[in-house]
Write a protein that holds these residues in place. Structure first.
Motif, PDB file in Angstrom:
ATOM      1  N   SER A  56       0.824  -1.211   0.000  1.00 48.77           N
ATOM      2  CA  SER A  56       0.000   0.000   0.000  1.00 48.77           C
ATOM      3  C   SER A  56       0.855   1.258   0.000  1.00 48.77           C
ATOM      4  O   SER A  56       0.538   2.238  -0.677  1.00 48.77           O
ATOM      5  CB  SER A  56      -0.930   0.001   1.215  1.00 48.77           C
ATOM      6  OG  SER A  56      -1.939  -0.978   1.071  1.00 48.77           O
ATOM      7  N   ALA A  59       2.183   1.779  -3.484  1.00 54.35           N
ATOM      8  CA  ALA A  59       1.146   2.283  -4.390  1.00 54.35           C
ATOM      9  C   ALA A  59       0.914   3.784  -4.170  1.00 54.35           C
ATOM     10  O   ALA A  59       0.764   4.549  -5.129  1.00 54.35           O
ATOM     11  CB  ALA A  59      -0.159   1.510  -4.189  1.00 54.35           C
ATOM     12  N   LYS A  83      -7.125   3.068  -4.081  1.00 53.71           N
ATOM     13  CA  LYS A  83      -7.798   1.951  -3.427  1.00 53.71           C
ATOM     14  C   LYS A  83      -6.790   0.976  -2.816  1.00 53.71           C
ATOM     15  O   LYS A  83      -6.993   0.456  -1.716  1.00 53.71           O
ATOM     16  CB  LYS A  83      -8.687   1.195  -4.417  1.00 53.71           C
ATOM     17  CG  LYS A  83      -9.726   2.044  -5.133  1.00 53.71           C
ATOM     18  CD  LYS A  83     -10.721   2.653  -4.186  1.00 53.71           C
ATOM     19  CE  LYS A  83     -11.829   3.363  -4.953  1.00 53.71           C
ATOM     20  NZ  LYS A  83     -12.779   4.029  -4.059  1.00 53.71           N
ATOM     21  N   ILE A  84      -5.706   0.726  -3.527  1.00 60.61           N
ATOM     22  CA  ILE A  84      -4.678  -0.184  -3.005  1.00 60.61           C
ATOM     23  C   ILE A  84      -4.005   0.421  -1.774  1.00 60.61           C
ATOM     24  O   ILE A  84      -3.601  -0.298  -0.857  1.00 60.61           O
ATOM     25  CB  ILE A  84      -3.647  -0.508  -4.109  1.00 60.61           C
ATOM     26  CG1 ILE A  84      -4.327  -1.310  -5.228  1.00 60.61           C
ATOM     27  CG2 ILE A  84      -2.453  -1.282  -3.549  1.00 60.61           C
ATOM     28  CD1 ILE A  84      -3.490  -1.493  -6.464  1.00 60.61           C
ATOM     29  N   SER A  85      -3.931   1.751  -1.733  1.00 56.45           N
ATOM     30  CA  SER A  85      -3.325   2.438  -0.584  1.00 56.45           C
ATOM     31  C   SER A  85      -4.209   2.383   0.653  1.00 56.45           C
ATOM     32  O   SER A  85      -3.762   2.745   1.754  1.00 56.45           O
ATOM     33  CB  SER A  85      -3.041   3.908  -0.937  1.00 56.45           C
ATOM     34  OG  SER A  85      -2.240   4.015  -2.089  1.00 56.45           O
ATOM     35  N   THR A 228       0.890  -4.807  -7.815  1.00 54.94           N
ATOM     36  CA  THR A 228      -0.502  -4.919  -7.360  1.00 54.94           C
ATOM     37  C   THR A 228      -1.409  -4.000  -8.163  1.00 54.94           C
ATOM     38  O   THR A 228      -2.550  -4.376  -8.496  1.00 54.94           O
ATOM     39  CB  THR A 228      -0.603  -4.593  -5.858  1.00 54.94           C
ATOM     40  OG1 THR A 228       0.342  -5.382  -5.139  1.00 54.94           O
ATOM     41  CG2 THR A 228      -2.000  -4.896  -5.332  1.00 54.94           C
ATOM     42  N   ILE A 229      -0.935  -2.812  -8.494  1.00 53.54           N
ATOM     43  CA  ILE A 229      -1.695  -1.891  -9.352  1.00 53.54           C
ATOM     44  C   ILE A 229      -1.967  -2.558 -10.699  1.00 53.54           C
ATOM     45  O   ILE A 229      -3.093  -2.520 -11.220  1.00 53.54           O
ATOM     46  CB  ILE A 229      -0.922  -0.570  -9.558  1.00 53.54           C
ATOM     47  CG1 ILE A 229      -0.863   0.230  -8.252  1.00 53.54           C
ATOM     48  CG2 ILE A 229      -1.569   0.278 -10.659  1.00 53.54           C
ATOM     49  CD1 ILE A 229       0.172   1.335  -8.268  1.00 53.54           C
ATOM     50  N   THR A 232      -4.479  -5.549 -10.372  1.00 49.76           N
ATOM     51  CA  THR A 232      -5.838  -5.058 -10.122  1.00 49.76           C
ATOM     52  C   THR A 232      -6.439  -4.431 -11.365  1.00 49.76           C
ATOM     53  O   THR A 232      -7.612  -4.674 -11.700  1.00 49.76           O
ATOM     54  CB  THR A 232      -5.829  -4.022  -8.972  1.00 49.76           C
ATOM     55  OG1 THR A 232      -5.191  -4.595  -7.822  1.00 49.76           O
ATOM     56  CG2 THR A 232      -7.249  -3.608  -8.604  1.00 49.76           C
ATOM     57  N   LEU A 372      -9.421  -3.877  -0.003  1.00 48.05           N
ATOM     58  CA  LEU A 372      -9.277  -3.365  -1.367  1.00 48.05           C
ATOM     59  C   LEU A 372     -10.591  -3.435  -2.123  1.00 48.05           C
ATOM     60  O   LEU A 372     -11.058  -2.438  -2.688  1.00 48.05           O
ATOM     61  CB  LEU A 372      -8.195  -4.172  -2.100  1.00 48.05           C
ATOM     62  CG  LEU A 372      -8.061  -3.936  -3.611  1.00 48.05           C
ATOM     63  CD1 LEU A 372      -7.737  -2.477  -3.906  1.00 48.05           C
ATOM     64  CD2 LEU A 372      -6.990  -4.848  -4.203  1.00 48.05           C
TER      65      LEU A 372
END
Length: 400
Positions: A56, A59, A83-85, A228-229, A232, A372
């Protein structure tokens, strides 16, 4: 106005995952409250919390870089980064809880928190640890840790709120607020992350130090955040929830994955070369210890963290291939979990235990995914108010 579609998650999948997770939680808690396994279970739990919190943070840092550089191509992906943060406050609080349990002598992860180390009358007296007591003392350590968590949480919530306001107002003044707040966050993160990694990771072994350590860990944050970004964004696009995400955007994300993996490898090699060349006992113990416990895992992890992304993404064609980039992003997430595990576990004398690792990943990873997708499930806002939104929407990589 463009918006994320409301994401529907199959209830059967949720129930299935909940059953598995609850099963692991029961077995995992049994080990936590079992005195013989207490130390090991808390260690792998701490590693998993730190790992997902670092995703997070990576990101949010990447989002800040995009805002400050005024990059047009990435604007439509900004909400995904936000959102990931969203796990930052939760992960930060969980880390603080484990740190408090250490200070209360319930958990024993941080070696230097043993008060006997500082008193010469005890056999456990440690001259090196005692010399660092000005910095490594419990009250100051906890104050610093609270500052880290509150600071990161503040900037996450602040940037998110400004973005939401910008989405509604389309105001240039709100965009300037976002721009300047991102500058402050990057400065804050660049300084505070150094102390955070010293405290939460390097202080596990007060006998060892590295001047490159913080930058090395920061590069891992960035890679896991971008991975992850990417995962997603691809997932949302394939499910039809993120139609504006194109191969051109994927290509640029892949370039960041490629370059950041090279940066991580450069820092890995720089640290290793300096230690090997200097051959100073206080420094080389870092590699010797890991070689004895994990059979040179610090070399093997170059495969997922450098070799696979290097050869997999060196081709421009591969950079825009959804399946290849998705797979390499997963490999990088696995590789950097191994890296984080390798940074922490040997310094608390832990051997590899696959059961506890899987259990901790299911618990914390499940919570991370829940946070998330709970945030993605809210009808929020694209980055349409951003003045570069149209540029991002129509972005085409010139050589595709």
């Amino acid at each position: 106005m463009y918006q994320f579609s409301r994401i529907k998650i199959n209830k059967k999948i949720i129930i299935f995952l909940m059953i598995i997770t609850v099963g692991f939680i029961i077995i995992f808690l049994d080990r936590i409250f079992n005195v013989k396994n207490n130390h090991k279970s808390w260690t792998v739990l701490y590693i998993s919390i730190f790992y997902f919190t670092s995703i997070s943070l990576g990101a949010l840092f990447f989002l800040g870089i995009q805002n400050v550089s005024q990059s047009g191509w990435s604007v439509i992906i900004h909400p995904v980064m936000e959102k990931i943060s969203s796990f930052i406050p939760y992960g930060g609080v969980m880390i603080l809880i484990i740190l408090l349990l250490n200070t209360m002598d319930i958990v024993h992860i941080f070696y230097w928190m043993n008060s006997n180390l500082y008193n010469p009358i005890f056999l456990e007296y440690d001259k090196i640890a005692a010399s660092k007591r000005i910095f490594l003392n419990i009250p100051f350590f906890l104050i610093r840790s609270v500052i880290y968590v509150l600071g990161y949480s503040f900037f996450y919530l602040n940037i998110k709120n400004i973005s939401r306001t910008l989405y509604i107002s389309h105001s240039l003044n709100d965009y300037k607020k976002l721009y300047f707040r991102s500058i402050i966050f990057i400065i804050f993160f660049s300084v505070i992350s150094i102390f955070m990694t010293w405290d939460w990771v390097m202080s596990l072994n007060p006998h060892w130090f590295s001047t490159l350590f913080s930058w090395y860990v920061l590069s891992s944050f960035i890679i896991t955040g971008i991975s992850t970004i990417t995962i997603t964004a691809i997932y949302l696009n394939k499910k039809g929830y993120f139609p504006l995400f194109s191969k051109s955007h994927l290509h640029d994300l892949s370039k960041y994955l490629f370059s950041s993996s090279l940066l991580w490898t450069y820092l890995w090699f720089s640290q290793f070369l300096l230690y090997w060349y200097g051959n100073i006992p206080e420094e080389v113990i870092y590699f010797i210890k890991r070689e004895k416990i994990y059979n040179s895992i610090h070399f093997w992890m170059l495969i997922p963290n450098f070799i696979i992304p290097f050869f997999g993404l060196i081709s421009s064609k591969n950079k825009s291939n959804y399946k290849i980039v998705f797979s390499i992003s997963l490999v990088l997430l696995i590789g950097h979990y191994i890296d984080i595990y390798n940074l922490i576990a040997p310094d608390v004398n832990e051997r590899f235990c696959i059961f506890e690792i899987i259990g901790s990943l299911l618990i914390i990873g499940g919570f991370f995914i829940y946070i998330l997708y709970s945030n993605l499930n809210i009808k929020f806002n694209s980055s349409e108010g951003n003045p570069f939104f149209k540029e991002s929407k129509n972005y085409k990589y010139p050589y595709m």
